[in-house]
Scaffold this motif. Structure first.
Motif, PDB file in Angstrom:
ATOM      1  N   ALA A  15       0.222  -1.434  -0.210  1.00 30.70           N
ATOM      2  CA  ALA A  15      -0.048  -0.037  -0.295  1.00 30.70           C
ATOM      3  C   ALA A  15       0.684   1.250  -0.007  1.00 30.70           C
ATOM      4  O   ALA A  15       0.506   2.141  -0.124  1.00 30.70           O
ATOM      5  CB  ALA A  15      -0.703   0.253   0.944  1.00 30.70           C
ATOM      6  N   ASN A  16       1.884   1.462   0.547  1.00 31.81           N
ATOM      7  CA  ASN A  16       2.838   2.308   0.768  1.00 31.81           C
ATOM      8  C   ASN A  16       3.740   2.274  -0.485  1.00 31.81           C
ATOM      9  O   ASN A  16       4.030   3.722  -1.063  1.00 31.81           O
ATOM     10  CB  ASN A  16       2.971   2.047   1.745  1.00 31.81           C
ATOM     11  N   SER A  17       3.539   1.380  -1.157  1.00 31.67           N
ATOM     12  CA  SER A  17       4.681   1.657  -2.449  1.00 31.67           C
ATOM     13  C   SER A  17       3.674   2.013  -3.577  1.00 31.67           C
ATOM     14  O   SER A  17       4.373   1.936  -4.778  1.00 31.67           O
ATOM     15  CB  SER A  17       4.798   0.389  -2.910  1.00 31.67           C
ATOM     16  N   GLU A  18       2.127   2.168  -3.323  1.00 34.55           N
ATOM     17  CA  GLU A  18       1.531   2.155  -4.262  1.00 34.55           C
ATOM     18  C   GLU A  18       0.584   3.661  -4.659  1.00 34.55           C
ATOM     19  O   GLU A  18       0.218   4.094  -3.355  1.00 34.55           O
ATOM     20  CB  GLU A  18       0.565   1.317  -4.624  1.00 34.55           C
ATOM     21  N   ASP A  19       0.690   4.871  -5.036  1.00 41.37           N
ATOM     22  CA  ASP A  19       0.234   6.118  -4.563  1.00 41.37           C
ATOM     23  C   ASP A  19      -1.171   5.955  -5.083  1.00 41.37           C
ATOM     24  O   ASP A  19      -1.584   6.880  -3.842  1.00 41.37           O
ATOM     25  CB  ASP A  19       1.447   7.077  -5.629  1.00 41.37           C
ATOM     26  N   ARG A  20      -1.937   5.300  -5.509  1.00 42.55           N
ATOM     27  CA  ARG A  20      -2.998   5.846  -5.717  1.00 42.55           C
ATOM     28  C   ARG A  20      -3.693   4.453  -4.360  1.00 42.55           C
ATOM     29  O   ARG A  20      -4.495   5.183  -4.693  1.00 42.55           O
ATOM     30  CB  ARG A  20      -3.103   4.303  -7.236  1.00 42.55           C
ATOM     31  N   VAL A  21      -2.802   3.720  -3.789  1.00 40.30           N
ATOM     32  CA  VAL A  21      -3.596   3.736  -2.231  1.00 40.30           C
ATOM     33  C   VAL A  21      -3.862   4.176  -1.446  1.00 40.30           C
ATOM     34  O   VAL A  21      -1.965   4.620  -0.934  1.00 40.30           O
ATOM     35  CB  VAL A  21      -3.057   2.335  -2.046  1.00 40.30           C
ATOM     36  N   VAL A  24      -5.817   1.882   3.883  1.00 45.67           N
ATOM     37  CA  VAL A  24      -6.221   0.715   4.437  1.00 45.67           C
ATOM     38  C   VAL A  24      -6.534   0.794   5.807  1.00 45.67           C
ATOM     39  O   VAL A  24      -6.820   0.953   6.956  1.00 45.67           O
ATOM     40  CB  VAL A  24      -4.704  -0.015   4.265  1.00 45.67           C
ATOM     41  N   MET A  25      -8.100  -0.181   5.034  1.00 53.03           N
ATOM     42  CA  MET A  25      -8.639  -1.401   6.376  1.00 53.03           C
ATOM     43  C   MET A  25      -8.735  -1.902   6.690  1.00 53.03           C
ATOM     44  O   MET A  25      -8.658  -3.095   5.354  1.00 53.03           O
ATOM     45  CB  MET A  25     -10.239  -0.428   6.374  1.00 53.03           C
ATOM     46  N   ILE A 117      -8.332   1.002  10.552  1.00 54.69           N
ATOM     47  CA  ILE A 117      -7.872   1.658   9.757  1.00 54.69           C
ATOM     48  C   ILE A 117      -6.416   1.494  10.481  1.00 54.69           C
ATOM     49  O   ILE A 117      -6.260   1.868  11.152  1.00 54.69           O
ATOM     50  CB  ILE A 117      -8.035   3.224   9.751  1.00 54.69           C
ATOM     51  N   LEU A 118      -5.676   0.939   9.051  1.00 51.90           N
ATOM     52  CA  LEU A 118      -4.256   0.529   9.286  1.00 51.90           C
ATOM     53  C   LEU A 118      -3.302   1.399   8.942  1.00 51.90           C
ATOM     54  O   LEU A 118      -2.311   1.597   9.162  1.00 51.90           O
ATOM     55  CB  LEU A 118      -4.114  -0.681   8.567  1.00 51.90           C
ATOM     56  N   LEU A 119      -4.129   2.141   7.506  1.00 53.21           N
ATOM     57  CA  LEU A 119      -3.141   3.143   7.158  1.00 53.21           C
ATOM     58  C   LEU A 119      -4.022   4.313   6.341  1.00 53.21           C
ATOM     59  O   LEU A 119      -5.350   3.631   5.756  1.00 53.21           O
ATOM     60  CB  LEU A 119      -2.214   2.432   6.079  1.00 53.21           C
ATOM     61  N   ASN A 120      -3.451   5.892   6.969  1.00 50.82           N
ATOM     62  CA  ASN A 120      -3.899   7.101   6.365  1.00 50.82           C
ATOM     63  C   ASN A 120      -3.738   7.705   5.590  1.00 50.82           C
ATOM     64  O   ASN A 120      -3.452   8.872   6.621  1.00 50.82           O
ATOM     65  CB  ASN A 120      -4.732   7.543   7.294  1.00 50.82           C
ATOM     66  N   LYS A 121      -2.928   7.725   4.643  1.00 51.12           N
ATOM     67  CA  LYS A 121      -1.881   8.775   4.654  1.00 51.12           C
ATOM     68  C   LYS A 121      -2.274  10.262   3.871  1.00 51.12           C
ATOM     69  O   LYS A 121      -1.152  10.711   4.277  1.00 51.12           O
ATOM     70  CB  LYS A 121      -1.930   8.471   2.484  1.00 51.12           C
ATOM     71  N   ASP A 122      -3.398  10.918   4.062  1.00 50.53           N
ATOM     72  CA  ASP A 122      -4.158  12.479   3.865  1.00 50.53           C
ATOM     73  C   ASP A 122      -4.988  12.288   4.911  1.00 50.53           C
ATOM     74  O   ASP A 122      -5.342  13.585   4.797  1.00 50.53           O
ATOM     75  CB  ASP A 122      -5.226  12.160   3.152  1.00 50.53           C
ATOM     76  N   ASP A 123      -4.225  11.356   6.523  1.00 51.18           N
ATOM     77  CA  ASP A 123      -4.913  12.228   7.789  1.00 51.18           C
ATOM     78  C   ASP A 123      -6.301  12.054   7.035  1.00 51.18           C
ATOM     79  O   ASP A 123      -7.315  13.643   8.606  1.00 51.18           O
ATOM     80  CB  ASP A 123      -3.839  13.079   8.040  1.00 51.18           C
TER      81      ASP A 123
END
Length: 285
Positions: A15-21, A24-25, A117-123
């Motif tokens: 997920a971190n390597s993919e800009d479109r993602v 993650v939940m 939520i496991l990842l929230n790139k945009d807060d």
């Protein structure tokens, strides 16, 4: 077999390597504090992505190899444009990975109380309750739902009996194993729901029935499942009727509904006549 922390790392690294993602939940049994823990638990993962109309993840599926070697995979689409990959890997790990529109993230987290939520790139500001299975609780049936289910449970028995008498095993088995047993499972889930004040999750297809029923009732329930032997099927069919009565009558009272005793008596008498009918009968007596 990979450990949970290894699988989660693979998911988050991807997920971190993919800009479109963008987020993650995790949801499902791994978030449910009441679910039994074992090596067969799936990883139910949602990737919230930009440009949901871009189908590159579906067209080029080489990315799947990042998660292991497949046994088999199934890909399904949803009406809202989301899609999912159900992936069973050779080391026993199963990942159900869905791709959803990032614009629906707030709506999605509200739909399932078993979400983390496991990842929230945009807060993105999200309000999630403490994970619980309340969105999966057995729902109290309306009078219409109760009446329709009991009607179906008795009506379908005439099909089973006819199929046995005609020696139409595929039909008889389908009507019994699928239609009738689905009715009984639904009725039993309501019975458990009522006994737990409608704050209970019995699991998919009643997989957790055993933990919520007495040994006597549970053994009575599983004894209904028939084989392909017609005599055993007849005995199972009559046991099914008795079980429906045993569960349905005490359930109807607290709900304020009426158990269809007339259907119960009439159908039991009718299928008894079919059982006793000679195979070469030319008329019904």
């Amino acid at each position: 077999m990979r450990k949970e922390n290894e699988v989660m790392k693979q998911i988050l690294d991807f997920a971190n390597s993919e800009d479109r993602v963008r987020a993650v939940m995790l949801n499902g049994s791994r978030v449910n504090p009441n679910a039994p823990k074992d090596i067969m638990q799936d990883y139910d993962i949602v990737f919230f992505i930009t440009d949901i109309e871009d189908l590159s993840y579906k067209i080029d599926q080489s990315w799947i190899s990042a998660f292991g070697e497949l046994v088999i995979m199934q890909q399904n689409d949803f009406e809202d444009g989301a899609y999912i990959f159900l992936m069973q890997f050779k080391d026993g790990i199963r990942i159900d990975l869905s791709f959803q529109d990032i614009r629906r993230i707030e709506e999605s987290v509200r739909e399932d109380t078993l979400s983390k939520i496991l990842l929230n790139k945009d807060d993105i500001e999200l309000k999630l309750p403490r994970p619980n299975d309340s969105s999966h609780y057995v729902l109290k049936p309306s009078k219409k739902e109760f009446d329709e289910l009991l009607n179906e449970a008795w009506w379908i028995q005439t099909y089973v009996a006819k199929g046995i008498w005609r020696d139409e095993l595929p039909l008889a088995k389908y009507m019994f194993d699928v239609i009738l047993m689905d009715c009984i499972r639904k009725l039993l889930s309501w019975y458990i729901g009522e006994n737990h004040k409608w704050n209970v999750n019995v699991g998919k297809c009643g997989k957790w029935f055993k933990g919520y029923l007495s040994d006597e009732i549970y053994n009575d329930f599983i004894s209904i499942y028939p084989t392909i032997d017609y005599e055993e099927m007849w005995q199972s069919l009559f046991r099914a009727g008795k079980f429906i009565r045993r569960i349905g009558e005490p359930l109807a009272e607290p709900l304020g509904y009426s158990y269809p005793i007339k259907d119960d008596i009439n159908v039991t008498e009718y299928i008894t006549k079919i059982k006793e009918l000679p195979k070469d009968a030319k008329e019904f007596r």
